[in-house]
Enzyme design. Structure first.
Site, PDB file in Angstrom:
ATOM      1  N   THR A 131       0.813  -1.207   0.000  1.00 27.55           N
ATOM      2  CA  THR A 131       0.000   0.000   0.000  1.00 27.55           C
ATOM      3  C   THR A 131       0.852   1.265   0.000  1.00 27.55           C
ATOM      4  O   THR A 131       2.003   1.234   0.454  1.00 27.55           O
ATOM      5  CB  THR A 131      -0.891  -0.017   1.261  1.00 27.55           C
ATOM      6  OG1 THR A 131      -1.512   1.257   1.419  1.00 27.55           O
ATOM      7  CG2 THR A 131      -0.084  -0.294   2.530  1.00 27.55           C
ATOM      8  N   ASP A 132       0.258   2.367  -0.456  1.00 27.42           N
ATOM      9  CA  ASP A 132       0.954   3.663  -0.371  1.00 27.42           C
ATOM     10  C   ASP A 132       1.073   4.141   1.083  1.00 27.42           C
ATOM     11  O   ASP A 132       1.863   5.041   1.375  1.00 27.42           O
ATOM     12  CB  ASP A 132       0.220   4.716  -1.214  1.00 27.42           C
ATOM     13  CG  ASP A 132      -1.216   4.968  -0.772  1.00 27.42           C
ATOM     14  OD1 ASP A 132      -1.736   4.229   0.079  1.00 27.42           O
ATOM     15  OD2 ASP A 132      -1.837   5.917  -1.306  1.00 27.42           O
ATOM     16  N   GLU A 133       0.275   3.550   1.990  1.00 25.54           N
ATOM     17  CA  GLU A 133       0.260   4.066   3.371  1.00 25.54           C
ATOM     18  C   GLU A 133       1.586   3.849   4.086  1.00 25.54           C
ATOM     19  O   GLU A 133       1.851   4.483   5.103  1.00 25.54           O
ATOM     20  CB  GLU A 133      -0.889   3.426   4.158  1.00 25.54           C
ATOM     21  CG  GLU A 133      -2.229   3.711   3.517  1.00 25.54           C
ATOM     22  CD  GLU A 133      -3.416   3.505   4.442  1.00 25.54           C
ATOM     23  OE1 GLU A 133      -3.219   3.333   5.648  1.00 25.54           O
ATOM     24  OE2 GLU A 133      -4.544   3.535   3.937  1.00 25.54           O
ATOM     25  N   TYR A 156      -1.900  -0.729  10.900  1.00 26.09           N
ATOM     26  CA  TYR A 156      -2.032  -1.368   9.582  1.00 26.09           C
ATOM     27  C   TYR A 156      -0.811  -1.072   8.716  1.00 26.09           C
ATOM     28  O   TYR A 156      -0.145  -1.987   8.203  1.00 26.09           O
ATOM     29  CB  TYR A 156      -3.313  -0.898   8.870  1.00 26.09           C
ATOM     30  CG  TYR A 156      -3.323  -1.197   7.382  1.00 26.09           C
ATOM     31  CD1 TYR A 156      -3.391  -2.507   6.919  1.00 26.09           C
ATOM     32  CD2 TYR A 156      -3.235  -0.159   6.440  1.00 26.09           C
ATOM     33  CE1 TYR A 156      -3.365  -2.785   5.552  1.00 26.09           C
ATOM     34  CE2 TYR A 156      -3.213  -0.429   5.077  1.00 26.09           C
ATOM     35  CZ  TYR A 156      -3.278  -1.740   4.635  1.00 26.09           C
ATOM     36  OH  TYR A 156      -3.247  -2.014   3.296  1.00 26.09           O
ATOM     37  N   LYS A 160       2.178  -3.527   7.272  1.00 26.83           N
ATOM     38  CA  LYS A 160       2.462  -3.692   5.843  1.00 26.83           C
ATOM     39  C   LYS A 160       3.918  -3.301   5.563  1.00 26.83           C
ATOM     40  O   LYS A 160       4.599  -3.940   4.754  1.00 26.83           O
ATOM     41  CB  LYS A 160       1.511  -2.833   4.994  1.00 26.83           C
ATOM     42  CG  LYS A 160       0.064  -3.289   4.973  1.00 26.83           C
ATOM     43  CD  LYS A 160      -0.153  -4.658   4.347  1.00 26.83           C
ATOM     44  CE  LYS A 160       0.080  -4.671   2.856  1.00 26.83           C
ATOM     45  NZ  LYS A 160      -0.277  -6.028   2.285  1.00 26.83           N
TER      46      LYS A 160
HETATM   47  P1  NAD Z   1      -9.632  -7.523   1.769  1.00 28.49           P
HETATM   48  O1  NAD Z   1      -9.675  -7.259   3.235  1.00 28.49           O
HETATM   49  O2  NAD Z   1     -10.837  -7.260   0.936  1.00 28.49           O
HETATM   50  O3  NAD Z   1      -9.218  -9.042   1.498  1.00 28.49           O
HETATM   51  C1  NAD Z   1      -8.222  -9.685   2.224  1.00 28.49           C
HETATM   52  C2  NAD Z   1      -8.362 -11.172   1.959  1.00 28.49           C
HETATM   53  O4  NAD Z   1      -7.303 -11.833   2.679  1.00 28.49           O
HETATM   54  C3  NAD Z   1      -9.673 -11.779   2.471  1.00 28.49           C
HETATM   55  O5  NAD Z   1     -10.201 -12.650   1.500  1.00 28.49           O
HETATM   56  C4  NAD Z   1      -9.275 -12.550   3.729  1.00 28.49           C
HETATM   57  O6  NAD Z   1     -10.092 -13.670   3.972  1.00 28.49           O
HETATM   58  C5  NAD Z   1      -7.846 -12.947   3.390  1.00 28.49           C
HETATM   59  N1  NAD Z   1      -7.040 -13.174   4.586  1.00 28.49           N
HETATM   60  C6  NAD Z   1      -6.956 -12.389   5.695  1.00 28.49           C
HETATM   61  N2  NAD Z   1      -6.138 -12.961   6.603  1.00 28.49           N
HETATM   62  C7  NAD Z   1      -5.677 -14.127   6.046  1.00 28.49           C
HETATM   63  C8  NAD Z   1      -4.788 -15.132   6.473  1.00 28.49           C
HETATM   64  N3  NAD Z   1      -4.214 -15.086   7.690  1.00 28.49           N
HETATM   65  N4  NAD Z   1      -4.522 -16.146   5.632  1.00 28.49           N
HETATM   66  C9  NAD Z   1      -5.094 -16.217   4.402  1.00 28.49           C
HETATM   67  N5  NAD Z   1      -5.976 -15.294   3.951  1.00 28.49           N
HETATM   68  C10 NAD Z   1      -6.251 -14.253   4.762  1.00 28.49           C
HETATM   69  O7  NAD Z   1      -8.366  -6.705   1.247  1.00 28.49           O
HETATM   70  P2  NAD Z   1      -8.120  -5.975  -0.150  1.00 28.49           P
HETATM   71  O8  NAD Z   1      -8.637  -4.605  -0.064  1.00 28.49           O
HETATM   72  O9  NAD Z   1      -8.546  -6.869  -1.236  1.00 28.49           O
HETATM   73  O10 NAD Z   1      -6.520  -5.873  -0.114  1.00 28.49           O
HETATM   74  C11 NAD Z   1      -5.718  -6.925  -0.641  1.00 28.49           C
HETATM   75  C12 NAD Z   1      -4.259  -6.538  -0.504  1.00 28.49           C
HETATM   76  O11 NAD Z   1      -4.015  -5.331  -1.195  1.00 28.49           O
HETATM   77  C13 NAD Z   1      -3.815  -6.289   0.938  1.00 28.49           C
HETATM   78  O12 NAD Z   1      -2.521  -6.807   1.086  1.00 28.49           O
HETATM   79  C14 NAD Z   1      -3.817  -4.777   1.060  1.00 28.49           C
HETATM   80  O13 NAD Z   1      -2.867  -4.357   2.026  1.00 28.49           O
HETATM   81  C15 NAD Z   1      -3.423  -4.371  -0.339  1.00 28.49           C
HETATM   82  N6  NAD Z   1      -3.892  -3.053  -0.775  1.00 28.49           N
HETATM   83  C16 NAD Z   1      -5.211  -2.723  -0.662  1.00 28.49           C
HETATM   84  C17 NAD Z   1      -5.651  -1.481  -1.136  1.00 28.49           C
HETATM   85  C18 NAD Z   1      -7.104  -1.068  -1.052  1.00 28.49           C
HETATM   86  O14 NAD Z   1      -7.425   0.091  -1.326  1.00 28.49           O
HETATM   87  N7  NAD Z   1      -8.037  -1.961  -0.717  1.00 28.49           N
HETATM   88  C19 NAD Z   1      -4.724  -0.588  -1.697  1.00 28.49           C
HETATM   89  C20 NAD Z   1      -3.390  -0.958  -1.764  1.00 28.49           C
HETATM   90  C21 NAD Z   1      -2.983  -2.204  -1.320  1.00 28.49           C
HETATM   91  O1  DAU Z   2      -4.212   3.898   0.495  1.00 29.37           O
HETATM   92  C1  DAU Z   2      -4.384   2.513   0.330  1.00 29.37           C
HETATM   93  C2  DAU Z   2      -5.237   1.989   1.460  1.00 29.37           C
HETATM   94  O2  DAU Z   2      -6.566   2.434   1.200  1.00 29.37           O
HETATM   95  C3  DAU Z   2      -5.210   0.475   1.591  1.00 29.37           C
HETATM   96  O3  DAU Z   2      -3.899   0.074   1.917  1.00 29.37           O
HETATM   97  C4  DAU Z   2      -6.174   0.004   2.684  1.00 29.37           C
HETATM   98  O4  DAU Z   2      -6.204  -1.403   2.734  1.00 29.37           O
HETATM   99  C5  DAU Z   2      -7.559   0.538   2.345  1.00 29.37           C
HETATM  100  O5  DAU Z   2      -8.454   0.213   3.387  1.00 29.37           O
HETATM  101  C6  DAU Z   2      -7.513   2.059   2.157  1.00 29.37           C
HETATM  102  O6  DAU Z   2      -7.234   2.728   3.412  1.00 29.37           O
HETATM  103  P1  DAU Z   2      -8.020   4.056   3.853  1.00 29.37           P
HETATM  104  O7  DAU Z   2      -7.949   4.189   5.313  1.00 29.37           O
HETATM  105  O8  DAU Z   2      -7.602   5.216   3.016  1.00 29.37           O
HETATM  106  O9  DAU Z   2      -9.500   3.629   3.352  1.00 29.37           O
HETATM  107  P2  DAU Z   2     -10.940   3.812   4.022  1.00 29.37           P
HETATM  108  O10 DAU Z   2     -11.952   3.436   2.980  1.00 29.37           O
HETATM  109  O11 DAU Z   2     -11.040   3.171   5.355  1.00 29.37           O
HETATM  110  O12 DAU Z   2     -11.026   5.390   4.234  1.00 29.37           O
HETATM  111  C7  DAU Z   2     -10.855   6.296   3.138  1.00 29.37           C
HETATM  112  C8  DAU Z   2     -10.905   7.704   3.707  1.00 29.37           C
HETATM  113  O13 DAU Z   2     -12.236   7.971   4.177  1.00 29.37           O
HETATM  114  C9  DAU Z   2      -9.987   7.897   4.912  1.00 29.37           C
HETATM  115  O14 DAU Z   2      -9.452   9.213   4.862  1.00 29.37           O
HETATM  116  C10 DAU Z   2     -10.926   7.762   6.110  1.00 29.37           C
HETATM  117  C11 DAU Z   2     -12.250   8.263   5.592  1.00 29.37           C
HETATM  118  N1  DAU Z   2     -13.462   7.598   6.140  1.00 29.37           N
HETATM  119  C12 DAU Z   2     -13.492   6.240   6.181  1.00 29.37           C
HETATM  120  C13 DAU Z   2     -14.602   5.586   6.676  1.00 29.37           C
HETATM  121  C14 DAU Z   2     -14.642   4.077   6.753  1.00 29.37           C
HETATM  122  C15 DAU Z   2     -14.539   8.359   6.536  1.00 29.37           C
HETATM  123  O15 DAU Z   2     -14.512   9.611   6.454  1.00 29.37           O
HETATM  124  N2  DAU Z   2     -15.641   7.713   7.022  1.00 29.37           N
HETATM  125  C16 DAU Z   2     -15.724   6.342   7.116  1.00 29.37           C
HETATM  126  O16 DAU Z   2     -16.750   5.819   7.605  1.00 29.37           O
END
Ligand code: NAD
Ligand code: DAU
Length: 351
Positions: A131-133, A156, A160
């Site tokens: 992630t960019d975080e 988180y 990561k």
């Molecule tokens: P998600 O939470 O939707 O899915 C995660 C999946 O991993 C689920 O299917 C869960 O069952 C599985 N999982 C969790 N713990 C596990 C374990 N111990 N063993 C095996 N499987 C397990 O997440 P996502 O949003 O699809 O993110 C996927 C990946 O991409 C993550 O590594 C996340 O850090 C990264 N990522 C997400 C975003 C985003 O915006 N969602 C952005 C950048 C990077």
């Molecule tokens: O930047 C990449 C990341 O983006 C991934 O690595 C994470 O897995 C993914 O969850 C996401 O993280 P964020 O914290 O940015 O996503 P989230 O959807 O939780 O929140 C997006 C923005 O909105 C953040 O600034 C918090 C705000 N927010 C979130 C929720 C859930 C609200 O204002 N209200 C809400 O109820």
């Protein structure tokens, strides 16, 4: 590199789209989906591949060495796309240890078992998805790139970051052909409704409160999940081991602006008078340690992988709202007791 592919976290949001892209780009390669099916994992996300003889599902935990070893032995993958993780920042504030276990320990186990299975092979790939975080938070200007120093600020992002360091260390120490990717916020079909986009749109559809943290002034960069999935598959195919590739949508928005645009799409698709859903917005207590802004410079990825985002944010929001409106049964299944319990505890006192 034409062997089977192991995708961890495949029943989650991004992982399931990665499986879709793999099965369409490589019809002759077996794809094994490995997932623990935590609250965020859902086999419905892989329903399109249920009867596909070149797809299999393995129920397992990445932090369980025996399960991972058995998967390597059974599948004999020549590529691993590692997406399994605890992914929600707010949950990491409540339960940091489960993030350390899955994200740090789980990645270490997977790297170690890849090394055991592959030895010195160079015709294999381990793509570690991050992630960019991990780069911290930006002010009003500037952007991250593959060389930005790490500065994670939530449990988180710290977990990561730890996993990214391990992935690179296995490349430097053992020559394991590892590639790391870092991406900005994804949105699109099948995202678990704890994240901002599905949470806000579903609350608006149902006439509930749409919680915006603080004053909604934080900035995120939004990438459609299908574009990210395509980029990860390009990384596996064309990426150079030891390299980092960064992905982003070049679509920065303040949270409040994103939410209002999204709610306007909801109104349009439900045939409500324009502006109806904006009335559901409530400013609630801010996320502790809330990062102000993320943005990514994707020029190097564009040049080196020939990848670029293809879905505009406006088009992507329309596609996302349409998908959630058409998939009520999916929603009912993911809204398990765990989800309701999370909503009740996290948002209690915030609205
Ligand atoms: P998600 O939470 O939707 O899915 C995660 C999946 O991993 C689920 O299917 C869960 O069952 C599985 N999982 C969790 N713990 C596990 C374990 N111990 N063993 C095996 N499987 C397990 O997440 P996502 O949003 O699809 O993110 C996927 C990946 O991409 C993550 O590594 C996340 O850090 C990264 N990522 C997400 C975003 C985003 O915006 N969602 C952005 C950048 C990077
Ligand atoms: O930047 C990449 C990341 O983006 C991934 O690595 C994470 O897995 C993914 O969850 C996401 O993280 P964020 O914290 O940015 O996503 P989230 O959807 O939780 O929140 C997006 C923005 O909105 C953040 O600034 C918090 C705000 N927010 C979130 C929720 C859930 C609200 O204002 N209200 C809400 O109820």
């Amino acid at each position: 590199m034409n062997g089977p592919i192991l995708v961890t976290g495949a029943a989650g949001f991004i992982g399931s789209h990665v499986v879709d892209v793999l099965r369409s780009q490589f019809p002759d390669r077996h794809v094994a989906s490995f997932d623990a099916l935590t609250y965020a994992g859902n086999l419905d996300n892989l329903a399109a591949h249920r009867d596909d003889p070149n797809h299999s599902f393995i129920h397992g935990d990445v932090a369980d060495r025996d399960a991972v070893r058995a998967a390597f032995d059974a599948v004999a993958p020549t590529a691993v796309l590692h997406l399994a993780a605890e992914s929600h920042v707010d949950r990491s504030l409540v339960d940091p240890l489960s993030f350390v276990r899955t994200n740090v320990m789980g990645t270490a186990v997977l790297l170690q078992e890849a090394r055991r299975a592959w030895g010195d092979r160079t015709d294999v790939r381990f793509v570690h998805v991050s992630t960019d975080e991990v780069f911290g938070a930006l002010g009003e200007t500037g952007s991250f790139d593959a060389h930005t120093p790490y500065d994670p600020r939530s449990p988180y992002s710290a977990s990561k970051a730890g996993s990214d360091h391990l992935a690179r260390a296995f490349h430097h120490s053992y020559g394991l052909p590892v590639i790391v990717t870092n991406c900005t916020n994804n949105y699109g079909p099948r995202q678990f409704p704890e994240k901002l986009v599905p949470l806000a749109l579903l609350r608006a559809v149902e006439g509930g409160i749409v919680p915006v943290y603080g004053q909604g002034q934080q900035v995120r960069d939004w990438l459609h999940v299908r574009d990210h999935a395509r980029g990860l598959v390009s990384t596996m195919r064309d990426g150079v081991p030891g390299s980092t590739y960064v992905f982003g949508g070049e679509a920065e928005r303040k949270n409040l602006d994103l939410v209002t645009d999204l709610l306007d799409v909801v109104d349009a698709q439900l045939g409500r008078p324009s502006g109806t859903s904006r009335a559901f917005i409530r400013f609630v207590a801010d996320r502790p340690g809330h990062d102000y802004r993320y943005a990514m410079d994707i020029e190097a990825t564009r040049r080196d992988l020939g990848w670029a985002p293809s879905v505009s944010l406006a088009e992507g929001l329309r596609d996302t709202v349409a998908w959630y409106l058409a998939n009520g049964p999916w929603l009912e299944r993911v809204r398990s007791g765990n989800y309701r319990a999370w909503e009740t505890t996290w948002y209690a006192g915030r609205q």
